[in-house]
Design an enzyme around this catalytic site. Structure first.
Site, PDB file in Angstrom:
ATOM      1  N   LEU A 125     -86.470  35.059 -61.340  1.00  0.00           N
ATOM      2  CA  LEU A 125     -85.955  35.581 -62.725  1.00  0.00           C
ATOM      3  C   LEU A 125     -85.190  36.779 -62.595  1.00  0.00           C
ATOM      4  CD1 LEU A 125     -86.695  34.908 -65.820  1.00  0.00           C
ATOM      5  CD2 LEU A 125     -88.706  36.482 -65.262  1.00  0.00           C
ATOM      6  N   HIS A 126     -84.122  37.038 -63.664  1.00  0.00           N
ATOM      7  CA  HIS A 126     -83.412  38.202 -63.842  1.00  0.00           C
ATOM      8  C   HIS A 126     -84.227  39.083 -64.510  1.00  0.00           C
ATOM      9  CE1 HIS A 126     -80.412  40.702 -65.588  1.00  0.00           C
ATOM     10  NE2 HIS A 126     -79.635  40.328 -64.552  1.00  0.00           N
ATOM     11  N   PRO A 127     -84.200  40.402 -64.291  1.00  0.00           N
ATOM     12  CA  PRO A 127     -85.151  41.152 -64.919  1.00  0.00           C
ATOM     13  C   PRO A 127     -85.144  41.156 -66.593  1.00  0.00           C
ATOM     14  CG  PRO A 127     -83.939  42.447 -63.369  1.00  0.00           C
ATOM     15  CD  PRO A 127     -83.543  41.028 -63.309  1.00  0.00           C
TER      16      PRO A 127
END
Ligand code: ARG
Length: 323
Positions: A231-233
């Site tokens: 996941l992207h932050p």
């Protein structure tokens, strides 16, 4: 903070400037909200139409957009697309494990493969989640979960299968290791460029250019392998909210950046299972909403607060507090 300051409602025409202000805060390549005035104006138009469409007239093309405001100031937005890939297909990679055995060598190998599929076509899609960074957590809960109550109240318009795509891992330069190893080989363009072409929507070019045979993950470069399902932050907050609802993110990933795709069954989601007439939840903090469609409103209620609307449907804000 006064919880009742936060209100969720369908987007309206005068929101265009404020909505564009929000979209300007979204990092490029993240999520389905684009800083493009014309596109945003179209989204508002489509949303007004979707809310206005009578139950008998829905096609699945409807796309709903909600906004969250605090005393008249827009803090965030979230959306629902009635049917993913409406009128066409909706693409994902499905994780599959191929098991090979060699009796002669006494070896068994389990290999991770990715299969281009349309499994999620026709599912209801949660889209466009964005909240201003300074907003409190409860506001993010309201913004994401009021959608689930809306789905429950108007279930005949939606699929029982609910899906949300999340942004995948990018490196410091904004490159997607997964895209560089997979999509780029077939599209001959950079990740941001591909995002712009796709415009957040299904396009036939995906089917035309993506390889149809399964991808054997061990053949990908390490960085791409590591990015699968990562996941992207920027997606953490909305992702965590859906996981605590009971969404599962094991089976599918995004075909461009390898980000996780979450899926769940509406009736199994915790907010939906815990939903009650507001009077029955008076003792606890909750998310309460009207049962109306066009005039839909949702808000936070503090424990013991008098609900402004006695007919509201409510779900506990803190699901952990559930008996
Ligand atoms: N990061 C992206 N834009 N990925 C492309 C998503 C495509 C989407 N699943 C569809 O079929 O419409």
């Amino acid at each position: 903070m006064n919880p009742s300051d936060f209100q969720l409602r369908p987007v309206a025409e005068p929101d265009l400037d404020a909505l564009q202000g929000l979209a300007a805060g979204v990092s490029p390549g993240i999520g389905s909200l684009r800083n493009d005035r014309q596109l945003l104006a179209q989204r508002i138009e489509r949303s007004l139409q979707a809310f206005a469409t009578a139950d008998d007239d829905v096609s699945g093309e409807e796309s709903y957009l909600f906004v969250l405001e605090q005393q008249g100031r827009l803090l965030g937005c979230s959306g629902i697309a009635a049917r993913a890939g409406y009128g066409s297909r909706f693409y994902s990679y499905r994780n599959e494990f191929v098991v090979a055995t060699s009796a002669a060598l006494g070896l068994t190998q389990r290999t991770h493969t990715l299969h281009l599929c349309h499994d999620l076509t026709g599912a209801t899609l949660l889209t466009s989640f964005y909240i201003a960074p300074q907003a409190p957590l409860e506001a993010a809960q309201l913004l994401s979960r009021a959608r689930l109550l809306f789905l429950q109240l108007h279930a005949a318009r939606f699929s029982d299968r609910i899906v949300a795509e999340f942004p995948g891992l990018l490196d410091a330069q904004g490159h997607s290791p997964f895209w560089d190893a997979v999509g780029r080989r077939f599209f001959d363009m950079d990740y941001p460029q591909a995002e712009a072409v796709a415009g957040g929507r299904s396009k036939a070019f995906i089917a035309d250019l993506m390889p149809q045979s399964p991808i054997y993950v061990p053949l990908l470069p390490e960085a791409a392998q590591r990015a699968i399902g990562q996941l992207h932050p920027d997606g953490e907050l909305p992702f965590d909210i859906l996981l605590s609802e009971g969404f599962d993110a094991e089976s599918y990933i995004d075909i461009f950046d390898g980000g996780p795709t979450a899926e769940g069954r509406l009736q199994a989601l915790r907010s939906v299972r815990a939903a009650r007439p507001v009077g029955e939840l008076a003792g606890q903090a909750c998310i309460a909403c009207t049962r109306t469609r066009e005039g839909f409103r949702a808000q936070l209620l503090a424990p013991g607060a008098v609900p402004p609307n006695p007919d509201a449907l409510a779900t506990p804000l803190n699901l952990e507090a559930l008996a």
